[in-house]
Design a protein around this motif. Structure first.
Motif, PDB file in Angstrom:
ATOM      1  N   PRO A 275       1.636   5.369  -3.928  1.00 27.29           N
ATOM      2  CA  PRO A 275       0.857   6.569  -3.595  1.00 27.29           C
ATOM      3  C   PRO A 275       0.405   7.242  -4.762  1.00 27.29           C
ATOM      4  O   PRO A 275       1.216   7.401  -5.956  1.00 27.29           O
ATOM      5  CB  PRO A 275       1.617   7.683  -2.630  1.00 27.29           C
ATOM      6  CG  PRO A 275       3.068   7.020  -3.174  1.00 27.29           C
ATOM      7  CD  PRO A 275       3.072   5.681  -3.687  1.00 27.29           C
TER       8      PRO A 275
ATOM      9  N   VAL B 144      -0.354  10.788  -6.358  1.00 27.74           N
ATOM     10  CA  VAL B 144      -0.336  12.356  -5.953  1.00 27.74           C
ATOM     11  C   VAL B 144      -0.806  13.089  -6.758  1.00 27.74           C
ATOM     12  O   VAL B 144      -0.718  12.900  -7.919  1.00 27.74           O
ATOM     13  CB  VAL B 144       1.333  12.605  -5.641  1.00 27.74           C
ATOM     14  CG1 VAL B 144       1.833  12.124  -4.435  1.00 27.74           C
ATOM     15  CG2 VAL B 144       2.232  12.280  -6.891  1.00 27.74           C
TER      16      VAL B 144
ATOM     17  N   GLU C 157       0.711  -1.049   0.231  1.00 34.26           N
ATOM     18  CA  GLU C 157      -0.029   0.008  -0.070  1.00 34.26           C
ATOM     19  C   GLU C 157       0.753   1.348  -0.080  1.00 34.26           C
ATOM     20  O   GLU C 157       0.626   2.245  -0.752  1.00 34.26           O
ATOM     21  CB  GLU C 157      -0.816  -0.040   1.077  1.00 34.26           C
ATOM     22  CG  GLU C 157      -2.208  -0.861   0.895  1.00 34.26           C
ATOM     23  CD  GLU C 157      -2.956  -1.103   2.110  1.00 34.26           C
ATOM     24  OE1 GLU C 157      -2.882  -0.381   3.182  1.00 34.26           O
ATOM     25  OE2 GLU C 157      -3.656  -2.329   2.220  1.00 34.26           O
ATOM     26  N   LEU C 158       1.897   1.288   0.692  1.00 33.84           N
ATOM     27  CA  LEU C 158       2.819   2.483   0.654  1.00 33.84           C
ATOM     28  C   LEU C 158       3.496   2.735  -0.477  1.00 33.84           C
ATOM     29  O   LEU C 158       3.489   3.923  -0.700  1.00 33.84           O
ATOM     30  CB  LEU C 158       3.904   2.251   1.998  1.00 33.84           C
ATOM     31  CG  LEU C 158       3.553   2.227   3.369  1.00 33.84           C
ATOM     32  CD1 LEU C 158       4.627   1.837   4.266  1.00 33.84           C
ATOM     33  CD2 LEU C 158       3.256   3.714   3.784  1.00 33.84           C
TER      34      LEU C 158
ATOM     35  N   HIS D 253      -8.706   7.446  -7.153  1.00 31.29           N
ATOM     36  CA  HIS D 253      -8.296   8.716  -7.245  1.00 31.29           C
ATOM     37  C   HIS D 253      -8.842   9.638  -8.481  1.00 31.29           C
ATOM     38  O   HIS D 253      -9.239  10.842  -8.562  1.00 31.29           O
ATOM     39  CB  HIS D 253      -6.732   8.964  -7.151  1.00 31.29           C
ATOM     40  CG  HIS D 253      -6.424   8.933  -5.704  1.00 31.29           C
ATOM     41  ND1 HIS D 253      -6.139   7.726  -5.164  1.00 31.29           N
ATOM     42  CD2 HIS D 253      -6.178   9.746  -4.777  1.00 31.29           C
ATOM     43  CE1 HIS D 253      -5.698   7.967  -3.933  1.00 31.29           C
ATOM     44  NE2 HIS D 253      -5.649   9.279  -3.705  1.00 31.29           N
TER      45      HIS D 253
ATOM     46  N   ASN E 162      -6.478   1.802  -6.559  1.00 31.59           N
ATOM     47  CA  ASN E 162      -6.053   3.062  -6.008  1.00 31.59           C
ATOM     48  C   ASN E 162      -5.900   4.075  -6.968  1.00 31.59           C
ATOM     49  O   ASN E 162      -6.649   5.207  -6.835  1.00 31.59           O
ATOM     50  CB  ASN E 162      -4.482   2.886  -5.424  1.00 31.59           C
ATOM     51  CG  ASN E 162      -4.203   3.707  -4.558  1.00 31.59           C
ATOM     52  OD1 ASN E 162      -5.060   4.545  -3.968  1.00 31.59           O
ATOM     53  ND2 ASN E 162      -3.098   3.813  -3.905  1.00 31.59           N
TER      54      ASN E 162
END
Ligand SMILES: Nc1ncnc2c1ncn2[C@@H]1O[C@H](COP(=O)(O)OP(=O)(O)OP(=O)(O)O)[C@@H](O)[C@H]1O
Ligand SMILES: [Mg+2]
Lengths: 135, 303
Positions: free
Chosen positions: B165, B167, B161-162, B197, B193
């Motif tokens: 990201p 952005v 998960e980390l 977004h 993910n």
């Protein structure tokens, strides 16, 4: 052809495919391959290792740093005791897949290598050997 | 003497000799370095030891022959918890198993001091203790191992998960810097993910930066292409950036066609994204007026 180092790894899970790539990188560096050649043979190794796992039901890879006169290179041999390939020409053709892939793995691995050979017997298994020489 | 009698005799022995067994055991654990790392205090260690000895005794008193029997359920649970917490505290497997194995000597010593036992009974009792402690010791290994595996699994999930990201670079422009291998499990997370977004930010452009991807093989390429088409369905165009020269060559040899705009760097991709969303970056005139920078800025304005 003299070999200076031989290594074997099992290919039983997708973690093993990661290990194959890592070991190929280590030995490609040892064979003195350039960054581009390293990337080429690592990518080919990734393709063949995944075929060994997905279609061959697992198997093993033998990695060898080889010498031929003053030339150095890396040879990889993938072997499985899976179902084998019925029609090699068809399997090698770009876009042909019996799974859900792009069907580019075998053809791609051949184009990424200096030497490529494949043997397969139905019901016995498949063996693919590739080599990449230091440019 | 039957197995039951043996365990009863052992239970009595532990009860009658607790005063000698406990300090002897603690001493051995300390000598084996159980306190050296400072991860547990002496008070904790002596409390744990007393509790385990008590649980062992009640298991024996209930006639527990085999470690797997219900008589030892509380002792087993205690050991699992102990091993688990030690695994998390960073003890080694040997340090953890020492807890049980170092109890052997004090127990054998107390057997030898006990004058009530005939030689044959003594041998039987020694054997019974030995087997029991071995099995309990192995149990600590197993729980230890299991806890460590849980830790590793959890860390893997965290890394997954980390390391993906999303952005926001500007209104409507997202970037996804991918680092590491795009294996199947991670790709799923990456894709979901990014799509989430795209929806949340009503993004028009998503930049997937693969500078940190070591190898692009057909599987990775396929995952990238799927992500690009899914994003397109949600209304965002993708740009792939950070394709290093050696990766570009490899993709060509593989025969993969990435029918996506690609740029060498994230900065280049961002510039394209800005242009496509009708924006431009211009230099601001500096405070002290007519320097080279100002000239460039006005030149850019003019074009
Ligand atoms: N070791 C093997 N054993 C049996 N069959 C194989 C083996 N390797 C390849 N094949 C067969 O050859 C076909 C083509 O392989 P190739 O690697 O070119 O494409 P793919 O694996 O289907 O897709 P891609 O590699 O692009 O993800 C496979 O679909 C499979 O049927
Ligand atoms: Mg393949």
């Amino acid at each position: 052809m003299p070999t200076t180092r031989t290594d074997r790894l099992d290919i039983r899970s997708s973690d093993d495919v990661v290990k194959v790539r890592q070991q190929t990188r280590t030995m490609a560096v040892e064979a003195g391959l350039s960054l581009v050649d390293q990337t080429k043979i690592i990518t080919a190794a990734s393709e063949l290792a995944r075929n060994t796992l997905d279609y061959g039901g697992g198997g093993e890879i033998c990695l060898e740093v080889i010498h031929d006169g003053s030339r150095r290179g890396l040879r990889l041999t993938f072997e499985d005791r899976g179902p084998g390939i019925a029609d090699l020409a068809q399997a090698m053709r770009d876009g042909f897949t019996t799974g859900s892939g792009l069907g580019l793995g075998l053809g791609g691995a051949k184009r990424l290598s200096n030497e490529f050979s494949i043997e397969s017997k139905l019901g016995i298994g498949t063996k693919v050997t590739i080599a990449r020489w230091k440019a | 003497m039957a197995a039951n009698e043996t365990t009863n005799a052992l239970a009595e022995l532990v009860r009658d000799n607790e005063k000698e067994i406990l300090p002897e055991w603690l001493e051995l654990q300390k000598r084996a370095g159980s306190l050296q790392t400072g991860r547990i205090t002496e008070a904790e260690l002596s409390q744990q030891s007393a509790e385990f000895l008590h649980l062992l005794r009640s298991g024996l008193a209930q006639g527990g022959g085999e470690v797997a029997s219900s008589a030892y359920a509380p002792a087993r649970e205690f050991l699992s918890n102990l091993s688990r917490s030690r695994a998390l505290q960073g003890f080694s497997p040997t340090e953890t198993a020492t807890f049980v194995f170092s109890l052997k000597q004090p127990l054998f010593n107390s057997l030898n001091r006990d004058r009530r036992l005939a030689p044959a009974e003594l041998a039987r009792a020694t054997w019974a203790f030995s087997i029991l402690l071995d099995e309990l010791g192995l149990l600590t290994f197993e729980s230890f191992q299991k806890s460590r595996e849980e830790v590793i699994l959890r860390q893997q999930r965290e890394i997954t998960e980390l390391s993906t990201p999303v952005v926001k670079l500007w209104d409507g422009i997202l970037a996804l810097p991918v680092i590491g291998t795009l294996d199947s499990e991670r790709t799923q997370v990456v894709m979901e993910n990014l799509l989430q977004h795209v929806v949340d930010d009503s993004a028009e452009i998503a930049i997937i930066d693969i500078t940190g991807v070591p190898t692009v093989d057909t599987l990775t390429a396929q995952h990238l292409l799927k992500t690009v088409s899914a994003a397109r369905l949600m209304g965002a165009d993708c740009i792939i950036s950070g394709i290093r020269p050696q990766i570009a060559q490899t993709i060509v040899h593989l025969g993969v066609e990435l029918n996506v705009i690609s740029k060498a760097t994230l900065a280049d991709a961002f510039a394209v994204a800005l242009r496509r969303t009708n924006r431009a970056v211009t230099k601001v005139k500096s405070a002290n007026g007519e320097d080279a920078k100002a000239k460039v800025a006005s030149a850019e304005k003019g074009e």
